[in-house]
Design a protein around this motif. Structure first.
Motif, PDB file in Angstrom:
ATOM      1  N   PRO A  17      70.460  62.334  75.165  1.00 14.94           N
ATOM      2  CA  PRO A  17      69.165  63.468  75.642  1.00 14.94           C
ATOM      3  C   PRO A  17      69.013  63.992  77.355  1.00 14.94           C
ATOM      4  CG  PRO A  17      67.928  61.411  75.558  1.00 14.94           C
ATOM      5  CD  PRO A  17      69.207  61.201  74.753  1.00 14.94           C
ATOM      6  N   VAL A  18      68.601  64.572  77.339  1.00 13.69           N
ATOM      7  CA  VAL A  18      68.437  65.053  78.842  1.00 13.69           C
ATOM      8  C   VAL A  18      66.870  63.715  79.462  1.00 13.69           C
ATOM      9  CG1 VAL A  18      67.178  67.137  78.612  1.00 13.69           C
ATOM     10  CG2 VAL A  18      67.737  66.622  81.030  1.00 13.69           C
ATOM     11  N   ARG A  19      66.957  63.143  80.176  1.00 16.39           N
ATOM     12  CA  ARG A  19      65.340  62.274  80.280  1.00 16.39           C
ATOM     13  C   ARG A  19      65.503  62.703  82.125  1.00 16.39           C
ATOM     14  NH1 ARG A  19      65.722  58.196  76.568  1.00 16.39           N
ATOM     15  NH2 ARG A  19      68.048  58.182  76.145  1.00 16.39           N
ATOM     16  N   ASN A  20      63.701  62.751  82.243  1.00 14.78           N
ATOM     17  CA  ASN A  20      63.678  62.605  83.665  1.00 14.78           C
ATOM     18  C   ASN A  20      63.578  63.469  84.403  1.00 14.78           C
ATOM     19  OD1 ASN A  20      63.494  59.267  82.977  1.00 14.78           O
ATOM     20  ND2 ASN A  20      65.457  58.536  84.110  1.00 14.78           N
ATOM     21  N   ARG A  21      62.989  64.390  83.904  1.00 15.04           N
ATOM     22  CA  ARG A  21      62.584  65.718  84.585  1.00 15.04           C
ATOM     23  C   ARG A  21      61.213  66.186  84.923  1.00 15.04           C
ATOM     24  NH1 ARG A  21      67.689  63.566  85.494  1.00 15.04           N
ATOM     25  NH2 ARG A  21      69.379  65.554  85.401  1.00 15.04           N
ATOM     26  N   TYR A  22      61.332  66.525  86.200  1.00 15.43           N
ATOM     27  CA  TYR A  22      59.444  66.734  86.128  1.00 15.43           C
ATOM     28  C   TYR A  22      58.575  67.979  85.045  1.00 15.43           C
ATOM     29  CZ  TYR A  22      55.207  68.393  88.350  1.00 15.43           C
ATOM     30  OH  TYR A  22      53.762  68.426  88.496  1.00 15.43           O
ATOM     31  N   SER A  23      57.717  67.599  84.560  1.00 13.94           N
ATOM     32  CA  SER A  23      57.730  68.787  83.273  1.00 13.94           C
ATOM     33  C   SER A  23      57.323  69.903  83.976  1.00 13.94           C
ATOM     34  CB  SER A  23      56.746  67.591  82.690  1.00 13.94           C
ATOM     35  OG  SER A  23      55.149  67.279  83.109  1.00 13.94           O
ATOM     36  N   TRP A  79      71.357  57.081  83.037  1.00 12.29           N
ATOM     37  CA  TRP A  79      70.538  56.193  82.537  1.00 12.29           C
ATOM     38  C   TRP A  79      71.394  54.889  82.158  1.00 12.29           C
ATOM     39  CZ3 TRP A  79      66.078  55.174  80.617  1.00 12.29           C
ATOM     40  CH2 TRP A  79      65.714  54.548  79.578  1.00 12.29           C
ATOM     41  N   PHE A  80      70.690  53.702  82.681  1.00 11.94           N
ATOM     42  CA  PHE A  80      71.285  52.808  83.174  1.00 11.94           C
ATOM     43  C   PHE A  80      70.864  51.373  81.995  1.00 11.94           C
ATOM     44  CE2 PHE A  80      70.214  54.317  86.976  1.00 11.94           C
ATOM     45  CZ  PHE A  80      71.521  55.417  87.484  1.00 11.94           C
ATOM     46  N   GLY A  81      70.192  51.849  81.269  1.00 16.24           N
ATOM     47  CA  GLY A  81      69.789  50.637  80.463  1.00 16.24           C
ATOM     48  C   GLY A  81      70.604  49.589  79.272  1.00 16.24           C
ATOM     49  N   ARG A  82      70.860  49.152  78.921  1.00 17.42           N
ATOM     50  CA  ARG A  82      71.648  48.720  78.046  1.00 17.42           C
ATOM     51  C   ARG A  82      70.764  48.468  76.528  1.00 17.42           C
ATOM     52  NH1 ARG A  82      75.694  45.360  81.574  1.00 17.42           N
ATOM     53  NH2 ARG A  82      77.184  47.203  82.558  1.00 17.42           N
ATOM     54  N   HIS A 133      65.140  71.843  74.311  1.00 17.47           N
ATOM     55  CA  HIS A 133      64.063  72.260  73.321  1.00 17.47           C
ATOM     56  C   HIS A 133      63.305  71.813  75.480  1.00 17.47           C
ATOM     57  CE1 HIS A 133      64.959  69.859  69.555  1.00 17.47           C
ATOM     58  NE2 HIS A 133      65.100  71.428  69.918  1.00 17.47           N
ATOM     59  N   TYR A 134      63.843  71.403  76.528  1.00 19.66           N
ATOM     60  CA  TYR A 134      63.148  71.209  77.453  1.00 19.66           C
ATOM     61  C   TYR A 134      63.399  72.308  78.337  1.00 19.66           C
ATOM     62  CZ  TYR A 134      62.139  70.075  82.517  1.00 19.66           C
ATOM     63  OH  TYR A 134      61.759  69.706  83.608  1.00 19.66           O
ATOM     64  N   MET A 135      64.237  72.869  77.763  1.00 25.04           N
ATOM     65  CA  MET A 135      63.915  74.547  78.516  1.00 25.04           C
ATOM     66  C   MET A 135      63.600  75.494  78.275  1.00 25.04           C
ATOM     67  SD  MET A 135      68.280  75.599  79.323  1.00 25.04           S
ATOM     68  CE  MET A 135      69.163  73.910  79.217  1.00 25.04           C
ATOM     69  N   TRP A 136      62.821  75.169  77.508  1.00 26.58           N
ATOM     70  CA  TRP A 136      61.991  76.218  76.315  1.00 26.58           C
ATOM     71  C   TRP A 136      60.649  75.538  76.817  1.00 26.58           C
ATOM     72  CZ3 TRP A 136      61.973  81.140  74.221  1.00 26.58           C
ATOM     73  CH2 TRP A 136      60.277  81.221  73.998  1.00 26.58           C
ATOM     74  N   ASN A 137      60.362  74.225  76.882  1.00 27.97           N
ATOM     75  CA  ASN A 137      58.597  73.663  76.375  1.00 27.97           C
ATOM     76  C   ASN A 137      59.407  72.629  77.216  1.00 27.97           C
ATOM     77  OD1 ASN A 137      56.035  73.057  76.565  1.00 27.97           O
ATOM     78  ND2 ASN A 137      56.413  73.370  73.946  1.00 27.97           N
ATOM     79  N   SER A 138      58.698  72.430  79.085  1.00 29.83           N
ATOM     80  CA  SER A 138      58.798  71.655  79.599  1.00 29.83           C
ATOM     81  C   SER A 138      57.562  70.346  79.453  1.00 29.83           C
ATOM     82  CB  SER A 138      59.676  71.294  80.871  1.00 29.83           C
ATOM     83  OG  SER A 138      58.425  72.884  81.527  1.00 29.83           O
ATOM     84  N   ILE A 177      64.548  63.913  88.613  1.00 30.91           N
ATOM     85  CA  ILE A 177      64.539  64.890  89.273  1.00 30.91           C
ATOM     86  C   ILE A 177      62.683  65.074  89.144  1.00 30.91           C
ATOM     87  CG2 ILE A 177      64.471  67.476  89.758  1.00 30.91           C
ATOM     88  CD1 ILE A 177      67.335  67.636  88.463  1.00 30.91           C
ATOM     89  N   ASP A 178      62.128  64.835  90.462  1.00 33.55           N
ATOM     90  CA  ASP A 178      60.524  64.594  90.607  1.00 33.55           C
ATOM     91  C   ASP A 178      60.378  66.111  90.784  1.00 33.55           C
ATOM     92  OD1 ASP A 178      61.113  64.582  92.791  1.00 33.55           O
ATOM     93  OD2 ASP A 178      60.797  62.543  92.938  1.00 33.55           O
ATOM     94  N   ARG A 179      58.558  65.989  90.710  1.00 27.52           N
ATOM     95  CA  ARG A 179      57.816  66.788  91.623  1.00 27.52           C
ATOM     96  C   ARG A 179      57.690  67.414  93.050  1.00 27.52           C
ATOM     97  NH1 ARG A 179      54.010  68.025  95.041  1.00 27.52           N
ATOM     98  NH2 ARG A 179      53.677  65.194  94.923  1.00 27.52           N
ATOM     99  N   LYS A 180      58.133  65.888  93.776  1.00 25.70           N
ATOM    100  CA  LYS A 180      58.363  66.304  94.858  1.00 25.70           C
ATOM    101  C   LYS A 180      59.829  66.615  95.093  1.00 25.70           C
ATOM    102  CE  LYS A 180      58.114  63.647  99.399  1.00 25.70           C
ATOM    103  NZ  LYS A 180      57.636  64.768 100.460  1.00 25.70           N
ATOM    104  N   HIS A 181      60.700  66.165  94.714  1.00 22.65           N
ATOM    105  CA  HIS A 181      61.990  66.752  95.274  1.00 22.65           C
ATOM    106  C   HIS A 181      62.324  67.713  94.524  1.00 22.65           C
ATOM    107  CE1 HIS A 181      64.005  62.553  95.208  1.00 22.65           C
ATOM    108  NE2 HIS A 181      63.401  62.585  96.230  1.00 22.65           N
ATOM    109  N   ALA A 182      61.682  68.778  94.286  1.00 25.61           N
ATOM    110  CA  ALA A 182      61.652  70.088  93.672  1.00 25.61           C
ATOM    111  C   ALA A 182      60.976  70.720  94.431  1.00 25.61           C
ATOM    112  CB  ALA A 182      60.985  69.948  91.911  1.00 25.61           C
TER     113      ALA A 182
END
Length: 558
Positions: free
Chosen positions: A365-371, A443-446, A401-406, A329-334
């Protein structure tokens, strides 16, 4: 939790400490927060007791406390924000609301260090406030809802992790969705009342959500009266916040709905506006949220246009990102979706929910959310957890943690802190278990070493992996967390099966006998029948890659 600079937004400490005698901080309260100093039941802490100097018994026994504590009201702070200062002679807490006071007391508990008969505190100034005004959990998944005990525990969990919102919306609560016109049976309604009371005690905002979209007749006064009757019952037990969920329905107007309001966006805006008007007439203070049918996507539509042009601007809107399970979820989509909907948004993040992939659990963990989502029209962020409440806790800690201080959030740092909090005596084993149950939808990493081992037929590397699994299983199965073992049981059993499969594969490779190959083939067949999955199916994929899977018999045409 010792990583204070990560946990708090601003933490100022120059290396000095004070030490107070006793196993508890007994704080004598002197408050300028309000003239009516009623803090009994407001502050929750095991190691901190607050007594007011204005109480008669304290005045008679002046000096009861081991440190002075001052509360002050500061309107310039953000909602739920606080300032905590530990000085040589006193502790100062400034906040804008009671929740901020509680978070400051929690922070004091975090930084306090027990030292055998005394407590050491750093001389520190903490300035802390959240990125999002609304932070919490929506019980919004399909499948078996949480138990009542799970819900009560989730309230305690949220209070400990600086969340402030619980949205009650289980898809398989029939009176929320299928039987939305009907009142709750007495026992179920009593549970909702108790849940609301528990939320009040722990400073959590309770939202009742209703989902009438499957068969709502928009021109029917009777249908609206059913909704209002349901909401009145909730208001009678103190509920002030509501949500109208129009997700996962056939939202094309048909028959009388099509004659009354030709487009779904117009119909849904009309429904929400009528509910909003009812709440305005009934409550002096409330909040209303709407989940649209088009709750995901990254482009403008006629539906979104109708919502932004006709739905009351005070109503908040849910969205899940550019997809139901959005890897990024990046800046542009948001920014774009804030503009498309024309309303402030709450991100309904489908992490770590697993109702669309019931054979998996998601422990990463939650990943890849715009800060900086909060700077682009997002006033809230809520998580949709798994059906398995206990297993949801590790990813939820990272989300808190993200919700409090993204702006400062780092996935792997939070993941490590979460595992240490959840299973401090089994950090290595639990980290391994979580890493092998990461969120494959996001998360697609292996594991590169294991992937290479499959490609190069490196038996030793795969063997070490399953030796580690055997050790981890032994440790986890001896753990005294019965709730974890009950929920994780199917996946622990799958891991045990994969160990047996690997050992059969290893034996077939080493001996080459037909008997060993047949034993491996039997284990492979059982693997393909399993309902649960672990990791990237290393043993099964190795068997397939290395030619141990039985090939189907060729068919002949007569």
């Amino acid at each position: 939790m010792r990583d204070f600079h990560y946990y708090f937004r601003d933490y100022y400490h120059c290396g000095e400490y004070i030490e107070v005698q006793g196993d508890k901080l007994i704080c004598e309260l002197s408050s300028k927060y309000a003239l009516n100093q009623q803090f009994e039941g407001v502050i929750h802490s095991d190691r901190i007791e607050i007594v007011s100097k204005h109480k008669e018994f304290v005045e008679r026994r002046f000096g009861l406390g081991n440190i002075n504590l001052d509360f002050e009201y500061d309107p310039e702070l953000a909602e739920d924000g606080y300032v905590l200062k530990v000085e040589k002679e006193r502790i100062l807490i400034a906040a804008r609301n009671k929740r901020g006071i509680q978070y400051a007391v929690d922070a004091l508990d975090v930084i306090a260090e027990s030292r055998g008969g005394s407590i050491r505190l750093p001389l520190v100034a903490i300035h802390d406030e959240p990125s999002f005004r609304i932070r919490g959990i929506i019980e919004g998944f399909y499948g078996e809802p949480w138990t009542f005990a799970d819900r009560l525990d989730s309230i305690e969990f949220m209070a400990r992790h600086r969340m402030n919102t619980f949205l009650y919306a289980p898809k398989d609560d029939r009176y929320h969705r299928e039987l939305w016109r009907e009142p709750y049976p007495e026992a179920e309604f009593a549970n909702i009342r108790t849940l609301k009371q528990h939320c009040d005690e722990r400073h959590i905002d309770f939202y009742y959500c209703i989902s009438p979209g499957n068969d709502m007749k928009f021109a029917s006064p009777a249908d609206f009266e059913c909704i209002f009757r349901k909401l009145r019952a909730m208001m009678d037990i103190g509920v002030k916040h509501f949500a109208v969920l129009m997700d996962d329905i056939d939202y094309v107007p048909k028959e009388e709905n099509a004659h009354f309001l030709e487009r779904p966006g117009l119909a849904h805006a009309y429904l929400v506006n009528e509910i909003n008007r009812f709440l305005q007439e009934s409550l002096p203070h409330y909040r209303l949220v709407m989940c649209p049918s088009e709750y995901w996507s990254y482009w403008d539509t006629e539906y979104k246009k109708d919502i932004r042009e006709t739905m009351d601007a005070s109503v908040l809107v849910f969205w899940t990102g550019y997809f139901v399970f959005a890897p990024v979820i990046d800046r542009k989509h948001a920014s774009d979706n804030r503009r498309f909907y024309g309303h402030d948004l709450i991100l309904w993040d489908n992490i770590p929910v697993n109702d669309a992939d019931r054979g998996r659990i998601f422990m990463g963990p939650v990943r890849n959310r715009y800060s900086r989502l909060a700077q682009h029209g997002h006033v809230g962020f809520v998580s949709n957890p798994m059906n398995q409440w206990e297993l949801s806790k590790i990813p939820l800690i990272t989300l808190s943690h993200y919700m409090w201080n993204s702006e400062r959030y780092e996935p792997d740092v939070s993941w490590n802190l979460a595992v240490n909090e959840f299973a401090p005596e089994l950090v290595d084993a639990m980290t391994f278990f979580c890493a092998n149950n990461d969120n494959g939808r996001l998360w697609f990493g292996r594991d590169e070493a294991l992937e290479r081992a499959i490609e190069t037929r490196d038996v030793a590397v795969v063997d070490r992996h399953y030796q580690q699994w055997a050790s981890v299983l032994e440790q986890l199965q001896a753990w005294n967390n019965e709730k974890f073992l009950a929920e994780a049981g199917p996946w622990l059993e799958r891991a045990q099966h994969d160990i047996r499969l690997w050992r059969a594969i290893r034996e077939a490779l080493a001996s080459g006998t037909e008997q060993a190959k047949a034993a491996a083939a039997e284990q492979i067949a059982r693997s393909k029948e399993q309902q649960t999955r672990i990791g990237s199916d290393i043993a099964l994929r190795a068997a397939e890659r290395w030619g141990l899977c039985p090939q189907p018999e060729p068919t002949t045409e007569g």
